[in-house]
Design a protein around this motif. Structure first.
Motif, PDB file in Angstrom:
ATOM      1  N   LYS A 675       2.261 -19.314  13.524  1.00 37.34           N
ATOM      2  CA  LYS A 675       3.258 -18.561  12.788  1.00 37.34           C
ATOM      3  C   LYS A 675       3.067 -17.063  12.999  1.00 37.34           C
ATOM      4  O   LYS A 675       1.955 -16.548  12.910  1.00 37.34           O
ATOM      5  CB  LYS A 675       3.137 -18.877  11.291  1.00 37.34           C
ATOM      6  N   LYS A 676       4.148 -16.369  13.277  1.00 36.61           N
ATOM      7  CA  LYS A 676       4.117 -14.904  13.356  1.00 36.61           C
ATOM      8  C   LYS A 676       4.382 -14.353  11.963  1.00 36.61           C
ATOM      9  O   LYS A 676       5.416 -14.659  11.354  1.00 36.61           O
ATOM     10  CB  LYS A 676       5.172 -14.403  14.336  1.00 36.61           C
ATOM     11  N   TYR A 677       3.454 -13.537  11.459  1.00 36.21           N
ATOM     12  CA  TYR A 677       3.623 -13.026  10.099  1.00 36.21           C
ATOM     13  C   TYR A 677       2.845 -11.734   9.904  1.00 36.21           C
ATOM     14  O   TYR A 677       1.944 -11.392  10.664  1.00 36.21           O
ATOM     15  CB  TYR A 677       3.177 -14.076   9.070  1.00 36.21           C
ATOM     16  N   TRP A 678       3.250 -11.024   8.851  1.00 40.91           N
ATOM     17  CA  TRP A 678       2.587  -9.800   8.421  1.00 40.91           C
ATOM     18  C   TRP A 678       2.031 -10.006   7.017  1.00 40.91           C
ATOM     19  O   TRP A 678       2.681 -10.631   6.175  1.00 40.91           O
ATOM     20  CB  TRP A 678       3.555  -8.623   8.354  1.00 40.91           C
ATOM     21  N   GLN A 679       0.850  -9.486   6.743  1.00 36.47           N
ATOM     22  CA  GLN A 679       0.366  -9.416   5.374  1.00 36.47           C
ATOM     23  C   GLN A 679       0.975  -8.190   4.707  1.00 36.47           C
ATOM     24  O   GLN A 679       1.093  -7.127   5.327  1.00 36.47           O
ATOM     25  CB  GLN A 679      -1.159  -9.359   5.330  1.00 36.47           C
ATOM     26  N   TYR A 680       1.350  -8.343   3.433  1.00 38.34           N
ATOM     27  CA  TYR A 680       2.115  -7.288   2.762  1.00 38.34           C
ATOM     28  C   TYR A 680       1.382  -5.955   2.776  1.00 38.34           C
ATOM     29  O   TYR A 680       1.997  -4.885   2.939  1.00 38.34           O
ATOM     30  CB  TYR A 680       2.433  -7.702   1.317  1.00 38.34           C
ATOM     31  N   GLN A 681       0.042  -5.978   2.602  1.00 38.73           N
ATOM     32  CA  GLN A 681      -0.697  -4.726   2.506  1.00 38.73           C
ATOM     33  C   GLN A 681      -0.696  -3.946   3.815  1.00 38.73           C
ATOM     34  O   GLN A 681      -0.897  -2.724   3.811  1.00 38.73           O
ATOM     35  CB  GLN A 681      -2.127  -4.969   2.028  1.00 38.73           C
ATOM     36  N   ASP A 682      -0.428  -4.618   4.931  1.00 40.75           N
ATOM     37  CA  ASP A 682      -0.387  -3.926   6.212  1.00 40.75           C
ATOM     38  C   ASP A 682       0.962  -3.259   6.472  1.00 40.75           C
ATOM     39  O   ASP A 682       1.117  -2.560   7.484  1.00 40.75           O
ATOM     40  CB  ASP A 682      -0.698  -4.908   7.344  1.00 40.75           C
ATOM     41  N   LEU A 683       1.921  -3.475   5.587  1.00 42.45           N
ATOM     42  CA  LEU A 683       3.244  -2.858   5.736  1.00 42.45           C
ATOM     43  C   LEU A 683       3.505  -1.785   4.686  1.00 42.45           C
ATOM     44  O   LEU A 683       4.591  -1.214   4.659  1.00 42.45           O
ATOM     45  CB  LEU A 683       4.337  -3.932   5.663  1.00 42.45           C
ATOM     46  N   GLU A 684       2.527  -1.500   3.848  1.00 45.27           N
ATOM     47  CA  GLU A 684       2.716  -0.460   2.845  1.00 45.27           C
ATOM     48  C   GLU A 684       2.951   0.888   3.537  1.00 45.27           C
ATOM     49  O   GLU A 684       2.183   1.306   4.398  1.00 45.27           O
ATOM     50  CB  GLU A 684       1.498  -0.362   1.931  1.00 45.27           C
ATOM     51  N   GLY A 685       4.030   1.551   3.164  1.00 44.10           N
ATOM     52  CA  GLY A 685       4.367   2.844   3.743  1.00 44.10           C
ATOM     53  C   GLY A 685       5.079   2.768   5.079  1.00 44.10           C
ATOM     54  O   GLY A 685       5.427   3.810   5.655  1.00 44.10           O
ATOM     55  N   ALA A 686       5.330   1.566   5.590  1.00 44.84           N
ATOM     56  CA  ALA A 686       5.982   1.412   6.894  1.00 44.84           C
ATOM     57  C   ALA A 686       7.499   1.455   6.741  1.00 44.84           C
ATOM     58  O   ALA A 686       8.069   0.846   5.836  1.00 44.84           O
ATOM     59  CB  ALA A 686       5.561   0.098   7.544  1.00 44.84           C
ATOM     60  N   LYS A 687       8.145   2.184   7.624  1.00 47.37           N
ATOM     61  CA  LYS A 687       9.601   2.303   7.644  1.00 47.37           C
ATOM     62  C   LYS A 687      10.155   1.557   8.858  1.00 47.37           C
ATOM     63  O   LYS A 687       9.407   1.244   9.799  1.00 47.37           O
ATOM     64  CB  LYS A 687      10.012   3.778   7.708  1.00 47.37           C
ATOM     65  N   PRO A 688      11.460   1.259   8.863  1.00 44.02           N
ATOM     66  CA  PRO A 688      12.022   0.579  10.043  1.00 44.02           C
ATOM     67  C   PRO A 688      11.791   1.339  11.332  1.00 44.02           C
ATOM     68  O   PRO A 688      11.723   0.742  12.413  1.00 44.02           O
ATOM     69  CB  PRO A 688      13.512   0.488   9.704  1.00 44.02           C
ATOM     70  N   THR A 689      11.651   2.671  11.240  1.00 46.64           N
ATOM     71  CA  THR A 689      11.431   3.489  12.433  1.00 46.64           C
ATOM     72  C   THR A 689       9.949   3.679  12.751  1.00 46.64           C
ATOM     73  O   THR A 689       9.609   4.325  13.744  1.00 46.64           O
ATOM     74  CB  THR A 689      12.077   4.871  12.242  1.00 46.64           C
ATOM     75  N   THR A 690       9.065   3.142  11.910  1.00 44.15           N
ATOM     76  CA  THR A 690       7.629   3.305  12.140  1.00 44.15           C
ATOM     77  C   THR A 690       7.211   2.584  13.405  1.00 44.15           C
ATOM     78  O   THR A 690       7.575   1.424  13.623  1.00 44.15           O
ATOM     79  CB  THR A 690       6.831   2.767  10.940  1.00 44.15           C
ATOM     80  N   ASP A 691       6.441   3.285  14.227  1.00 47.98           N
ATOM     81  CA  ASP A 691       5.979   2.631  15.451  1.00 47.98           C
ATOM     82  C   ASP A 691       4.830   1.687  15.127  1.00 47.98           C
ATOM     83  O   ASP A 691       4.153   1.818  14.122  1.00 47.98           O
ATOM     84  CB  ASP A 691       5.527   3.683  16.472  1.00 47.98           C
ATOM     85  N   GLY A 692       4.631   0.731  15.997  1.00 52.67           N
ATOM     86  CA  GLY A 692       3.478  -0.153  15.881  1.00 52.67           C
ATOM     87  C   GLY A 692       3.606  -1.268  14.879  1.00 52.67           C
ATOM     88  O   GLY A 692       2.589  -1.862  14.486  1.00 52.67           O
TER      89      GLY A 692
END
Length: 711
Positions: A675-692
């Motif tokens: 499964k491809k997934y993200w943990q919520y804490q790794d997306l804190e502060g991330a915007k749609p334009t955020t690289d990486g």
């Protein structure tokens, strides 16, 4: 999800049925922990949620670090990924220095993160193979452990010789080796222990050699901000733990502990190649070389005095040092080839004395625990920029001045047993005094603050197998050196960061109620909590003459509430499955908000549940388990344009076998459905334009294997 709810409902029905009280079988609620009362006590007598992950749990799950060791614990998550590894731990929505971490009672320094990618002092230096248990106190516990226990406490308990030895004179030697596919890590180590007469000794060594933890995409060879694979790194670590205890006589026992951990990470930062923050400032040939270490030395003494003032005294003196060195190599159009060298060192001397006294009366028994704690810390960072083309150097930008801090505390706790031990009341108070002293050359003033905290809780045992509890507890956190003294005048670029040594401690009030039940068919733990926080430290910015002035202030208030459920069923008792077959389920729900803005807190984990089905043969010669982790989406953030974290389901398979005596082989297939997934804490502060964003994904399907042989 319907199957999960059915299992939970079955657990509730089974746990509350009359048959559950027909047995006095040992359960997890009979386990002894330390974090709940500062001394050994059964979980069933503690009026709070205490989780215990044993060394067997760590081994069975093939965990290579603290993050993996805690991944199935509801309400708990570990933060940090990439180059600098584990950063901190979140408990019920509180993270960073708001959660206290200790190793054998020695408080650990909080991570230092000034924001720039060139510098970190992270909590990435713990070796799980040395641990006998990880205990998590899921709520404010400052009456026990002082500052930083605002949101909870994590105690890493390392092994003692007695954990590996039989009674009487005995020797033990074991070797272990393993492989983890998520980071290509090979492990090798040994443990040895001996008891001869009144002397016990122990030595544990672990070596790890691997690479970066994979993102989901492992085949992207490109450079630049759109790179999807994790930046390549070679990572190795060494950990040595040695202990010696000597029983002087029936009343006195002394012990010595020494530990040394070192971690080296080296690799290219390919995702930064081509990065251009401004015209004429293009990064190429970026790489990093990081060295992190932690060492501690401790002495302890136990005295069974049985006098009028105290029955027992345990005191220990510890010294600990954490060092980090980061070489940040790059080439830019402006500076040519350079190294931004960043180093930091923090040392701590800690003294703790704890007295115990039992007072017996006609209708009650009082177990008194009281004592004092002294902590002296020294913090120092050094930055230098080296320019190889011109063979020159200059000091890097100053952040936090060289500083010292001191913590002093006294505490008292009374655990009262009433009604033939059916009722257990726990009351505690503590006074803490905190002082920080920056170097005189900084021109910044000293900081002084204090806090008085208390707790009151009770457990009532309806039967030997059914109990309820409730607790009110307070927590606090003294402001960190970074929050008080970080300052930078960059008005030419449009911003100024101001120091504020007048910050007040953050405070919390927590209310929790719970139910515990166990018996022949299984066990159940249900808890509900409400935590109220005030004086949160938050950066505020004011624009003065087109220059942004930022300063930390006590301006925020927050509330967090939620519920957790954990259940286990012995399926051989419920549906006549093979003996040793079991099912487990846990669910954690939390909610909360910034009380000023009404927005959801970023640190709140989405609804999370773990369902497990397993088997352990009666002879303990083999067993296996399937663990299914289900996490709901997170679409409520304090910043509305934050990237949403999609929900996911991950399946892990583990198995073990003991083909011959003393040989154990363990294997695991993790994220078995890829499964491809993200943990919520790794997306804190991330915007749609955020690289990486792709680099923040978790590993795809991977496997691991461990082999351990005990002589």
């Amino acid at each position: 999800m319907n199957k999960q709810l059915t299992l939970i409902a079955s657990s509730l029905v089974a746990a509350l049925s009359p048959s559950v009280y027909a047995s006095n079988d040992v359960s997890q609620f009979d386990e002894v922990v330390v974090t709940g009362t500062r001394s050994e006590e059964s979980i069933k007598n503690i009026p709070a949620s205490i989780a215990k992950i044993t060394s067997e749990d760590i081994e069975n799950n093939l965990a290579v670090d603290v993050k993996q060791a805690l991944k199935y614990e509801p309400g708990v998550s570990v933060n940090g990924q990439g180059r600098f590894g584990m950063e901190d731990i979140t408990i019920r929505g509180m993270s960073g220095s708001r959660v206290k971490v200790m190793v054998d009672g020695v408080e650990q320094m909080a991570s230092y993160n000034p924001g720039a990618e060139a510098m970190r002092m992270n909590s990435n230096n713990y070796e799980v193979d040395t641990l006998t248990a990880i205990e998590v106190n899921k709520g404010p516990s400052s009456t026990l452990y002082g500052s930083d226990a605002l949101g909870g406490t994590v105690l890493l308990r390392t092994k003692n010789p007695e954990d590996m030895l039989l009674d009487g004179d005995d020797s033990h030697f074991g070797v272990t080796s393993g492989y983890a596919g998520a980071n290509g890590e090979y492990k090798a180590g040994f443990e040895a222990a001996n008891r001869t007469g009144d002397l016990e000794t122990m030595l544990i060594y672990t070596y790890r050699d691997g690479h970066e933890t994979d993102a989901y995409n492992t085949h992207d060879k490109s450079k630049g901000i759109d790179r999807k694979s994790a930046d390549p790194q070679d990572i190795n670590s060494h950990n040595v733990l040695a202990k010696a205890f000597y029983q002087i006589n029936d009343n006195h026992r002394i012990g010595f502990t020494g530990e040394y951990f070192t971690r080296n990470a080296e690799g290219a930062i390919l995702s930064r190649d081509g990065y251009e923050p401004m015209p004429g400032f293009n990064y190429t040939r970026t790489s990093g070389n990081d060295d992190d270490s932690r060492k501690r030395f401790g002495f302890e003494h136990e005295w069974q005095a049985d006098n009028v003032v105290f029955d027992s005294l345990k005191w220990h003196l510890n010294w600990q040092e954490r060092k980090t060195e980061h070489n940040n190599y790059d080439h830019t159009d402006r500076y040519g080839y350079r190294d931004r060298y960043r180093s930091g060192k923090e040392s701590s001397t800690q003294f703790d004395a704890q007295f115990g006294k039992e007072l017996a009366f006609d209708n009650s028994t009082h177990n008194l625990t009281y004592g004092l704690s002294l902590v002296n810390d020294k913090f120092d960072i050094s930055y230098t920029d080296y320019f190889f083309d011109s063979n020159t150097s200059k000091p890097g930008p100053e952040e936090v001045p060289k500083s010292k801090s001191e913590k002093r505390a006294v505490f008292l706790q009374d655990q009262i047993y009433l009604l033939d031990n059916k009722a257990v009341i726990t009351a505690g108070v503590r006074y803490d005094d905190f002082e920080a002293k920056p170097d005189a050359s900084s021109g910044l003033k000293d900081h002084n603050s204090d806090a008085f905290t208390m707790r009151l809780g009770g457990v009532y045992h309806f039967t030997d197998n059914l109990s309820t509890y409730a607790q009110y507890s307070q927590g606090f956190r003294a402001p960190s050196l970074y929050e008080m003294y970080y300052a930078k005048d960059n008005s030419s670029s449009g911003y100024v960061i101001e120091a504020n040594p007048d910050l007040k401690p953050e405070e919390s009030n927590s209310y929790e109620v719970g139910l515990r039940a166990n018996g022949r068919v299984g066990e159940l733990h249900l808890a509900a909590y409400y935590n109220d926080y005030k004086n949160f430290i938050q950066a505020t910015t004011t624009n003065i003459n087109n220059v942004d002035h930022t300063i930390n202030e006590n301006v925020e208030e927050a509330k967090i509430y939620g519920a957790e459920l954990g259940a286990k069923l012995w399926l051989d008792e419920v549906i006549a499955a093979p003996m040793g077959t079991y099912a487990r389920a846990s669910v954690a729900y939390m909610n909360g908000e910034d009380k000023k803005t009404g927005k959801k807190l970023d640190t709140l984990a989405p609804l999370t549940s773990v369902v497990s089905l397993g088997y352990d043969s009666p002879e303990e010669t083999w067993g296996s388990a399937i663990d299914v982790t289900m996490v709901a989406s997170k679409d409520k953030w304090q910043e509305e344009d934050n990237v949403n974290a999609a929900g996911y389901t991950v399946v892990d398979l583990t198995t073990y076998a003991r083909p011959v005596k003393d040989l154990t082989v363990r294997a695991g297939l993790f994220n078995a459905l890829d499964k491809k997934y993200w943990q919520y804490q790794d997306l804190e502060g991330a915007k749609p334009t955020t690289d990486g964003l792709e680099r923040r994904t978790q590993p795809g399907r991977n496997f691991g294997v461990n082999v351990k042989y005990d002589f």
